[in-house]
Design a protein around this motif. Sequence first.
Motif, PDB file in Angstrom:
ATOM      1  N   LEU A 168      -2.270   0.934   8.985  1.00 25.21           N
ATOM      2  CA  LEU A 168      -1.595   1.676   7.921  1.00 25.21           C
ATOM      3  C   LEU A 168      -2.564   2.148   6.843  1.00 25.21           C
ATOM      4  CD1 LEU A 168       1.735  -0.286   7.353  1.00 25.21           C
ATOM      5  CD2 LEU A 168       1.359   1.767   8.691  1.00 25.21           C
ATOM      6  N   ARG A 187       0.849  -1.193   0.000  1.00 28.94           N
ATOM      7  CA  ARG A 187       0.000   0.000   0.000  1.00 28.94           C
ATOM      8  C   ARG A 187       0.882   1.239   0.000  1.00 28.94           C
ATOM      9  NH1 ARG A 187      -0.895  -2.382   4.831  1.00 28.94           N
ATOM     10  NH2 ARG A 187      -3.041  -2.943   4.440  1.00 28.94           N
ATOM     11  N   CYS A 188       0.255   2.379  -0.306  1.00 32.33           N
ATOM     12  CA  CYS A 188       0.976   3.649  -0.304  1.00 32.33           C
ATOM     13  C   CYS A 188       0.357   4.542   0.760  1.00 32.33           C
ATOM     14  CB  CYS A 188       0.852   4.361  -1.644  1.00 32.33           C
ATOM     15  SG  CYS A 188       1.017   3.292  -3.051  1.00 32.33           S
ATOM     16  N   TYR A 233       8.248  -6.846   5.610  1.00 30.87           N
ATOM     17  CA  TYR A 233       7.752  -5.566   5.112  1.00 30.87           C
ATOM     18  C   TYR A 233       8.781  -4.463   5.246  1.00 30.87           C
ATOM     19  CZ  TYR A 233       3.322  -7.938   5.424  1.00 30.87           C
ATOM     20  OH  TYR A 233       2.314  -8.834   5.272  1.00 30.87           O
ATOM     21  N   LEU A 234       8.731  -3.555   4.287  1.00 30.00           N
ATOM     22  CA  LEU A 234       9.692  -2.470   4.249  1.00 30.00           C
ATOM     23  C   LEU A 234       8.928  -1.188   3.905  1.00 30.00           C
ATOM     24  CD1 LEU A 234      12.788  -2.662   4.419  1.00 30.00           C
ATOM     25  CD2 LEU A 234      12.837  -2.665   1.939  1.00 30.00           C
ATOM     26  N   ALA A 235       9.363  -0.084   4.499  1.00 22.65           N
ATOM     27  CA  ALA A 235       8.791   1.206   4.110  1.00 22.65           C
ATOM     28  C   ALA A 235       9.861   1.967   3.346  1.00 22.65           C
ATOM     29  CB  ALA A 235       8.380   1.997   5.344  1.00 22.65           C
ATOM     30  N   MET A 236       9.471   2.514   2.204  1.00 19.58           N
ATOM     31  CA  MET A 236      10.433   3.267   1.386  1.00 19.58           C
ATOM     32  C   MET A 236       9.743   4.475   0.785  1.00 19.58           C
ATOM     33  SD  MET A 236      13.103   1.319  -1.067  1.00 19.58           S
ATOM     34  CE  MET A 236      12.118  -0.114  -1.311  1.00 19.58           C
ATOM     35  N   PRO A 245       5.307   7.453   1.914  1.00 19.17           N
ATOM     36  CA  PRO A 245       6.092   6.271   1.565  1.00 19.17           C
ATOM     37  C   PRO A 245       5.245   5.076   1.127  1.00 19.17           C
ATOM     38  CG  PRO A 245       6.095   6.639   3.938  1.00 19.17           C
ATOM     39  CD  PRO A 245       5.411   7.805   3.331  1.00 19.17           C
ATOM     40  N   LEU A 246       5.919   4.086   0.571  1.00 23.79           N
ATOM     41  CA  LEU A 246       5.252   2.869   0.115  1.00 23.79           C
ATOM     42  C   LEU A 246       5.569   1.731   1.071  1.00 23.79           C
ATOM     43  CD1 LEU A 246       5.473   4.586  -2.555  1.00 23.79           C
ATOM     44  CD2 LEU A 246       5.503   2.419  -3.747  1.00 23.79           C
ATOM     45  N   GLN A 247       4.599   0.860   1.283  1.00 22.29           N
ATOM     46  CA  GLN A 247       4.875  -0.355   2.048  1.00 22.29           C
ATOM     47  C   GLN A 247       5.137  -1.466   1.050  1.00 22.29           C
ATOM     48  OE1 GLN A 247       1.654  -2.000   4.324  1.00 22.29           O
ATOM     49  NE2 GLN A 247       3.002  -3.307   5.531  1.00 22.29           N
ATOM     50  N   ASP A 302       5.766  10.141   7.975  1.00 21.66           N
ATOM     51  CA  ASP A 302       6.905  10.467   7.112  1.00 21.66           C
ATOM     52  C   ASP A 302       6.607  11.580   6.120  1.00 21.66           C
ATOM     53  OD1 ASP A 302       9.625   9.870   6.071  1.00 21.66           O
ATOM     54  OD2 ASP A 302       8.473   9.492   4.263  1.00 21.66           O
ATOM     55  N   PHE A 338      15.339   6.716   3.530  1.00 18.88           N
ATOM     56  CA  PHE A 338      14.212   6.223   4.305  1.00 18.88           C
ATOM     57  C   PHE A 338      13.875   4.828   3.804  1.00 18.88           C
ATOM     58  CE2 PHE A 338       9.697   5.780   5.324  1.00 18.88           C
ATOM     59  CZ  PHE A 338       9.715   6.076   6.655  1.00 18.88           C
ATOM     60  N   VAL A 339      14.643   3.878   4.263  1.00 15.53           N
ATOM     61  CA  VAL A 339      14.397   2.483   3.940  1.00 15.53           C
ATOM     62  C   VAL A 339      14.288   1.793   5.286  1.00 15.53           C
ATOM     63  CG1 VAL A 339      15.250   0.418   2.775  1.00 15.53           C
ATOM     64  CG2 VAL A 339      15.761   2.665   1.848  1.00 15.53           C
ATOM     65  N   MET A 340      13.066   1.582   5.731  1.00 22.24           N
ATOM     66  CA  MET A 340      12.869   1.180   7.111  1.00 22.24           C
ATOM     67  C   MET A 340      12.064  -0.110   7.179  1.00 22.24           C
ATOM     68  SD  MET A 340      10.782   3.436   9.893  1.00 22.24           S
ATOM     69  CE  MET A 340       9.279   3.188   8.956  1.00 22.24           C
ATOM     70  N   GLU A 341      12.498  -1.004   8.016  1.00 23.81           N
ATOM     71  CA  GLU A 341      11.757  -2.255   8.170  1.00 23.81           C
ATOM     72  C   GLU A 341      10.485  -2.010   8.962  1.00 23.81           C
ATOM     73  OE1 GLU A 341      13.840  -5.337  10.227  1.00 23.81           O
ATOM     74  OE2 GLU A 341      12.226  -6.760   9.916  1.00 23.81           O
ATOM     75  N   LEU A 342       9.401  -2.647   8.535  1.00 20.87           N
ATOM     76  CA  LEU A 342       8.171  -2.619   9.329  1.00 20.87           C
ATOM     77  C   LEU A 342       8.066  -4.000   9.966  1.00 20.87           C
ATOM     78  CD1 LEU A 342       5.869  -0.900   6.687  1.00 20.87           C
ATOM     79  CD2 LEU A 342       6.712   0.140   8.780  1.00 20.87           C
ATOM     80  N   PHE A 383       6.016   5.570   9.492  1.00 17.92           N
ATOM     81  CA  PHE A 383       5.514   5.406   8.125  1.00 17.92           C
ATOM     82  C   PHE A 383       4.441   6.446   7.834  1.00 17.92           C
ATOM     83  CE2 PHE A 383       2.442   3.485   5.179  1.00 17.92           C
ATOM     84  CZ  PHE A 383       3.264   3.100   4.140  1.00 17.92           C
TER      85      PHE A 383
END
Lengths: 88, 696
Positions: free
Chosen positions: B309, A44-45, A60-63, A51-53, B410, B515-519, B407
């Motif tokens: 989210l 999802r965004c 999972y990563l947020a960028m 950011p995007l999930q 941000d 911003f490359v973050m693990e969830l 997230f």
Amino acid sequence: MERSLGELKPGERACVERINGGGALRRRMMDMGIVPGVELEVVRCAPMGGPLQIRLKGYYLAMRRGECAKIVVSGEQHKAIEHTLASR
Amino acid sequence: MKIALVGNPNVGKSTVFNALTGSNQQVGNWAGKTVERKAGTIHRDNLEIELVDLPGTYSLTAYTQEEIVTRQYILREKPDVVMAMVDASNIERNLYLVLQILELAPRVVIGLNMMDLAKSSGISLNAAELTKALNVSVVEIVAAKGVGIDKFLAEAVRVGLLKKDPLVRQVPYPSELEEKIQAMENLLKDISWASQYPLRWLALKRLERDPEIGQEWQSVSAPESSKDKKRETCCDSGDALNYKLKNIIELPGNDLLQSYEEEGWTKDHFEMAFADAKYNYISQILPRFLIQEDLRKPSLTDSLDRWILSPIWGYPVMILVLALVFWASFIASAPLGEAVSQGMAWAADFLVSLLQWIQAPAFLTSLVRDGIFAGVGAVLAFVPQIAIFFAFFSFLQDSGYLARAAFLGDRLMQLMGLHGKSFFSLVSSFGCNVPGIMATRTLEDPKDRLITMLLNPLIPCVPRLGVMSAVVAAFFPGTRGAMIMLSLLLISMLLVMISALFMRKVVDQKERSAFVMELPLYHLPTLRNVLWPTWHKTYTFLKRAWTFILAASIVVWLLSSFPQGVPMNSTWAGKMGEWLEFIGKPLGFDWKIMVAIIFGFTAKETTLSTLGILYGVAADASQSIAQAMTGAMSPLRAYTFLVVYMLYIPCLASVVTTYKESGSLRWTAFGIAYNLILSFIIGWIIFHGGQAMGFQ
């Protein structure tokens, strides 16, 4: 068909073709498992250009969009044989 | 025996560490870093084991502070065994770190944690097969329940006592790469310096042009002396293992590197190729120990994230969570704070009566009652708030929610050029700036941390908001008051944004952090993992601040009560206020306001009572003090005062915290100066702008 990761819609999957740019960002992506051949899914965004999930390798990563734009992906899974499990 | 605990963030390392060391641990910082350092001693089978919990890290390159600390420890301290914690639900990325460790230190034991989480997302792992695949011992553990932790340690001790290093399966590199690695190995193998590290690792790093290869370091301070009984057994500030560069050895291979570069094999290219080979290797061996069941049912994290989210529901949920944290920490905790003040008052009364009984001079009783106990008590009354806040903070961080808040926040932070993780720190500051500043520890990049830290004081905390609302209510009754309060908050937010952009310019940052973050997957933190850091953080805050607070309380008391028996405007403090009137004049402030502003430095909530004394209001009720002020000031002046009050140095405790967290006197001084100058400029603009527009 080449696109950047940021162009994918939620729910779409694609394989990493290459990562543009270098330095810390690229290294960071490498550490997180974003290497050529890996399958990514945009889950999802966040609204308003947030950011995007992303799901990859079962986590999972947020960028940010800016960072996603540097990841070139392709729709076809041409490396599928080699990377079936890496791209779970 | 030295054992290091290594793993990705959120794998349950601290749970294992706490279970093994109990209260026998020292918590501090790594020398020159703001990364927490935890070490503990364990006695097992007549062995003294020093266990070091290395910070959670994703790799062993030298990019973030956590990576640097972890790598330096393994390189320079050479632990006998590395206990590598692995998250079973995220095995591929976790094994990437393990492969890097194995190249550097062959004595490794893997602790396979979170098997239950893996199961629920449809993954089952076979530990025996993993052992075979890597030729490394694997122990299954359930850290949260304490299962398998002892076995994990026993296995580590066994590996540590082996006579010979175990033979580890090497990562197969593609032949083109393998040739280059071997060519480099051939050049390096006869160098005496090189013999202290595994040859393959050295060759890889040399090809990556790692700057630390070839350096020789010497530890300066005495190594960790946890046996020293003079030190506190718990919460010691930690040992500052410091190093100094002893020697740089010219390594061969420059020509080789040059020729590779001409072929297109740059440093980046090598790094990428090595990483690629490692991930490839992992996916090759994966089928041997991993069975992926086809689970159609979404996992707990999936279902929770759908709400948490969600672009629509995410924000209401976040506001609800934040409201709960704020209510519990800053409103529901009020009776506790009052109890502390009450206790301090009783203690003061008791001491005073004791002093009177021995016929101590009046100034001494005044020092004890009005100086020490009043000043220190005002700060101590905030400790319950801070402690409860830290407990929530630990819970949110451990459960995985904090990353979600980052997230969601941000986008706003991006506007200010900040990292998503700054969001929580800034929001926390509305409660109290001290935990807000301490919460910047979640930021990996030191420059991002510094900027966030410097912005925190501009956010009005609960005590400041309390004083402000009392003044607003007196000057601007009715609905106008709400508008005025809102305008003040808007000014604060606007200034945070502008300052963020300004700080970006001032703080020299070579490379913007990504911003490359693990969830992480959601999970319920253990009670111990919430309470232990809470206790530790509260204790650290007190330990850091008490001397400063005590000293400041005494200074303020001295200034305000000498010469004795004169009205307030003739005391030293009063004189100081009059002397500083020239600064206040352009803002329309008289000396009384200046005195209140100076005294507000120890703790801002004292401002009202200072004003009360200055305006000769005996009653301690905040309303009557504010009422007394309405007679002496025009609304415009009051508004200017509110703005300046909101923006100038938050309080002594926050300054001390900024200093300790940034480790830099220069940046702390910069922060203070910035706040003072900014508040003056904004106050001036408002006062004169308001006058020009015809406001009174």
